[in-house]
Design an enzyme around this catalytic site. Structure first.
Site, short mmCIF file in Angstrom:
data_model
loop_
_atom_site.label_atom_id
_atom_site.label_comp_id
_atom_site.label_asym_id
_atom_site.label_seq_id
_atom_site.Cartn_x
_atom_site.Cartn_y
_atom_site.Cartn_z
N ASP A 141 0.84 -1.21 0.00
CA ASP A 141 0.00 0.00 0.00
C ASP A 141 0.87 1.25 0.00
O ASP A 141 2.06 1.22 -0.37
CB ASP A 141 -0.97 -0.06 1.20
CG ASP A 141 -2.27 0.67 0.93
OD1 ASP A 141 -2.26 1.92 1.04
OD2 ASP A 141 -3.28 0.03 0.60
N GLU A 162 -5.28 -18.50 15.12
CA GLU A 162 -5.90 -17.52 14.22
C GLU A 162 -5.53 -17.82 12.77
O GLU A 162 -6.36 -17.73 11.87
CB GLU A 162 -5.43 -16.10 14.59
CG GLU A 162 -6.09 -15.55 15.83
CD GLU A 162 -5.50 -14.22 16.28
OE1 GLU A 162 -6.24 -13.41 16.85
OE2 GLU A 162 -4.28 -13.99 16.09
N ASP A 181 -6.05 4.89 -5.67
CA ASP A 181 -6.65 5.61 -4.56
C ASP A 181 -6.87 7.09 -4.92
O ASP A 181 -6.30 7.61 -5.89
CB ASP A 181 -5.69 5.50 -3.35
CG ASP A 181 -6.41 5.62 -2.01
OD1 ASP A 181 -7.58 6.03 -1.99
OD2 ASP A 181 -5.78 5.31 -0.98
N ASP A 202 -18.92 3.95 -7.61
CA ASP A 202 -20.00 4.25 -8.56
C ASP A 202 -19.79 3.44 -9.83
O ASP A 202 -18.70 2.91 -10.07
CB ASP A 202 -20.03 5.76 -8.84
CG ASP A 202 -18.72 6.27 -9.41
OD1 ASP A 202 -18.34 5.83 -10.52
OD2 ASP A 202 -18.05 7.10 -8.75
C1 DGJ Z 1 -6.97 5.43 1.87
C2 DGJ Z 1 -7.31 4.01 1.60
O1 DGJ Z 1 -8.68 3.80 1.67
C3 DGJ Z 1 -6.54 3.13 2.56
O2 DGJ Z 1 -6.91 1.80 2.39
C4 DGJ Z 1 -5.08 3.32 2.30
O3 DGJ Z 1 -4.76 2.88 1.01
C5 DGJ Z 1 -4.72 4.78 2.47
N1 DGJ Z 1 -5.56 5.63 1.68
C6 DGJ Z 1 -3.28 5.01 2.11
O4 DGJ Z 1 -2.94 6.31 2.14
#
Ligand code: DGJ
Length: 731
Positions: free
Chosen positions: A368, A616, A480, A536
């Site tokens: 991420d 877990e 994102d 959307d």
């Molecule tokens: C917002 C996203 O919804 C999160 O899952 C993550 O990727 C952060 N941004 C990272 O900045």
């Protein structure tokens, strides 16, 4: 053909398998709406319109002294503006002479097989055996020659009609289009409820249902994205309608930017609904010969309740929207680094997480935010898409190779539309962000928004992101977008065109998605905007799945997923198991429940796998096995909401039923528990009454009728937040 024009009656008749839509050209050329609802063969429903002299409702000049003909009362397909109709208008223009009127009359129509195209905008496409026909009706203003072309495409077997409008400036003057609704629909009655999905960051698409009252009810977004606050989807249904009964009309907008949906109940108990681009700060210049195309609205009608309406949308959005080959493929089960490490990671940490995840049965590691530039928190580096070699000394390639060597796929996070002030990109091109003259731009999460209306900015984004994607083996990308638009003004646009910027941003976004996403069909793209801020159909055209919410609390997710499923298929909802206490709410829920909740979507994990206990991990392994077993049923089966979490607090239950109704998966989470509670039962849906089924964990067989009428006892041993899942299989 599913579209007919009956010349003798001047009616247009559209028919899907179970619905019909009828319009009529009035004596003066206005296009009147007559009917949308249960399929019927009748060719002229004109008798429904009862003419009456209505005081203070003006009459168009050509009606002479006929005081019964008023556009303020008649049901219309595309309302005129500035002349006789005081209700919500479909269009607002500023003509070359300074007047604001548009009065459209039918001048021609065309019916053809196939679907209209919408250049630069996402829209549904016919697929497989679909028979689709299009009707286009030209409404022209005699005074200005401005023309609105209404397009209707009938997806006969899918029981869906799409609508859009194109405005063509055939006048010799430059005009300004200040509002254009993609769809207007009048109803002659108004005893309806208005269902809409609203919320906030980390609590999106909550279900709201209000009876219509006199005046106007509105949902919409002016944030430059469809938003967490309101989703571009609405239902109008009878007051008595529920999941299994009643007339329901759905309206879904295929667009990712500003939108509005308004419903007006008028003085005569009639109702008008409009949906389209939000008119606030919208002003589109059209020089002679130029045209503007509005995004598409997808209409569906169900005469048998909300579940059937949901099935119509799930079916068409699963089959006719997204371009990605992944739409029909099993999506890899991923582990995402965000809640595991946030910005605090290095190569070793990521590899450790991956190694443990392999052991759980996970199939992909997604890195991420935080892998590029000097991105050690959210204040810097957006726009600088070079790997951070302090964290990843062997670059993305070194990491990707190691991950692949473990047998995992590799995915990456990007946020292409933004720039941090603390970035090389901003230092080089401070003029590339949206900003207004004489003002400093507003920040959101410390970042500014790149001006996607500019082709040079778009070219930079496409080149730099494609370089990353082509630099190593990447099988998944999370796209994102972490702030909404302000300062919608472009340095390079003339002042008369600044009212176009919000829309040009979205056109620019679709353009870069065409050039990044569509040129990488081998990559699975996942949409995201701080979770579900841009959930959307426009985004689902490019990306088969969207990160549903930044809220990973399983109990909150039940509500979020409940609302989302009214229109979006389960295959579009990315949903993860995270750690407890949950990072957003502090709640602790058993890991089994977290898995069952996340299986109501595209299952993934978002936790530090190195911190899981052996037990877990074993549960996760079992979850993944179960999810794989039921993947087709979950993502392609018919979806049933068995409870409404806003009305019934004790438990939340839902069910996936295979198309042949021989297999089902019923899931239940106990959301409220008191001591010595009443015995509860959960009733299945969608089974074949006469068929006999086995229920996982129970002795004997049960008829479908029994499971649907008497149901299954909810185990009294379940404690609060515990969950149970039953496979139901025909014998
Ligand atoms: C917002 C996203 O919804 C999160 O899952 C993550 O990727 C952060 N941004 C990272 O900045």
């Amino acid at each position: 053909m599913s579209v007919r024009y009956i010349d003798s009656k001047k009616t247009f008749l559209l028919q899907t398998r179970n619905s019909a839509y009828q319009m009529k050209i009035s004596e003066y050329g206005y296009l009147l709406h007559l009917y949308y609802g249960e399929r019927l063969e009748d060719e002229d429903l004109g008798y429904l319109i009862q003419m009456q002299d209505r005081g203070f409702s003006p009459n168009p000049n050509e009606a002479g002294n006929d005081r019964t003909f008023s556009l303020d009362v008649l049901p219309q397909e595309f309302s005129s503006d500035g002349s006789c109709d005081y209700r919500l208008s479909s269009i607002e223009v500023k003509n070359g002479d300074g007047s604001y009127a548009f009065v459209g009359k039918v001048v021609r129509h065309e019916i053809y097989a196939g679907k209209y195209t919408l250049a630069g905008l996402p829209s549904l496409r016919p697929s497989g055996q679909d028979t689709v026909d299009t009707l286009e009706i030209w409404l022209q203003d005699e005074a200005t020659q401005l023309t609105a072309v209404l397009s209707y495409c009938v997806f006969e077997e899918k029981d869906v009609i799409t609508r859009t409008v194109r405005v063509v400036n055939q006048s010799p003057e430059t005009i300004y289009l200040n509002r254009l609704m993609s769809m207007t629909m009048d109803f002659m009655d108004s005893d309806y409820d208005f269902i809409h999905l609203d919320g906030r960051h980390t609590m999106e698409r909550e279900f709201h249902r209000d009876p219509l009252h006199y005046g106007i009810q509105t949902i919409g977004s002016f944030r430059g994205a469809s938003s967490h606050q309101h989703n571009p989807f609405a239902v109008l249904c009878e007051h008595q309608a529920n999941e299994d009964y009643g007339r329901c009309y759905g309206f879904s907008f295929v667009y990712s930017g500003n939108f509005v949906c308004k419903v007006e109940k008028d003085q005569y108990d009639q109702m008008r609904i409009i949906m389209g681009i939000h008119p606030k700060h919208f002003s589109y210049q059209l020089k002679p010969g130029e045209s503007f195309a509005a995004p598409e609205v997808v209409l569906a009608y169900s005469g048998k309740g909300l579940t059937h309406l949901t099935h119509l949308y799930h079916n068409i959005y699963r089959n006719n929207l997204c371009q990605s080959p992944y739409v029909k493929e099993a999506r890899p089960i991923l582990i995402n680094s965000w809640e595991a490490a946030y910005f605090d990671f290095d190569e070793k940490k990521i590899l450790d997480i991956a190694r443990e995840a392999v052991d759980m049965g996970v199939e992909m590691l997604v890195l991420d935010d935080g892998w590029f530039g000097n991105r050690n928190d959210d204040s810097a580096a957006l726009g600088d898409w070079d790997v951070n070699t302090e964290k990843l000394p062997r670059g993305l390639t070194g990491l990707s190779e190691e991950i692949h060597a473990m047998g995992l796929k590799f995915g990456l996070w990007i946020e292409p539309e933004m720039v941090s002030e603390n970035s090389e990109l901003y230092r080089r091109h401070p003029d590339w962000c949206l900003q207004m003259p004489r003002r400093q731009p507003s920040r959101g999460r410390y970042q500014l928004v790149l001006d996607l209306s500019r082709s040079d900015v778009r070219d930079y984004i496409v080149t730099s992101i494609n370089e990353v994607l082509d630099s190593t083996k990447i099988e998944y990308v999370k796209w994102d977008m972490n702030r909404f638009i302000t300062d919608a003004w472009s340095i390079i646009a003339e002042k008369e065109k600044q009212g176009e910027i919000y829309h040009r941003y979205i056109l620019g976004l679709y353009d870069i998605m065409d050039r990044i996403i569509l040129t990488h069909p081998e990559i699975l793209f996942c949409g995201c905007s701080g979770g579900g801020g841009r959930f959307d159909p426009g985004m689902l055209y490019y990306q088969p799945q969207i990160w549903c919410s930044d809220n990973t609390d399983a109990v909150c997710r039940l509500k979020i997923q409940y609302g989302t499923t009214f229109v979006y298929p389960v295959s579009a909802l990315e949903s993860h198991v995270s750690v407890c206490p949950n990072h957003q709410t502090g709640r602790t829920v058993p890991i089994k429940t977290r898995g069952i909740a996340a299986m109501d979507g595209i299952l993934g994990y978002e936790l530090d796998s190195t911190c899981l206990t052996k037990a877990e991990k074993e549960i996760c392994r079992e979850q993944i096995g179960r999810y794989r077993k039921y993947y087709a049923l979950i993502t392609e089966g018919d979806y049933y909401r068995l409870t409404n979490p806003y009305e019934f607090a004790e438990y939340v239950a839902w069910e996936h039923v295979s198309q042949d109704k021989k297999e089902a998966l019923l899931s239940l989470v106990l959301t409220e528990r008191e001591s010595n509670d009443a015995q509860r039962y959960v009733k299945a849906k969608g089974l074949i009454p006469q068929m006999h089924y086995r229920v996982e964990g129970m002795e004997g067989t049960f008829s479908g009728q029994l499971l649907m009428s008497a149901g299954l006892p909810v185990p009294s041993s379940l404690l609060q937040y515990e969950a149970v899942q039953y496979e139901i299989r025909a014998v």
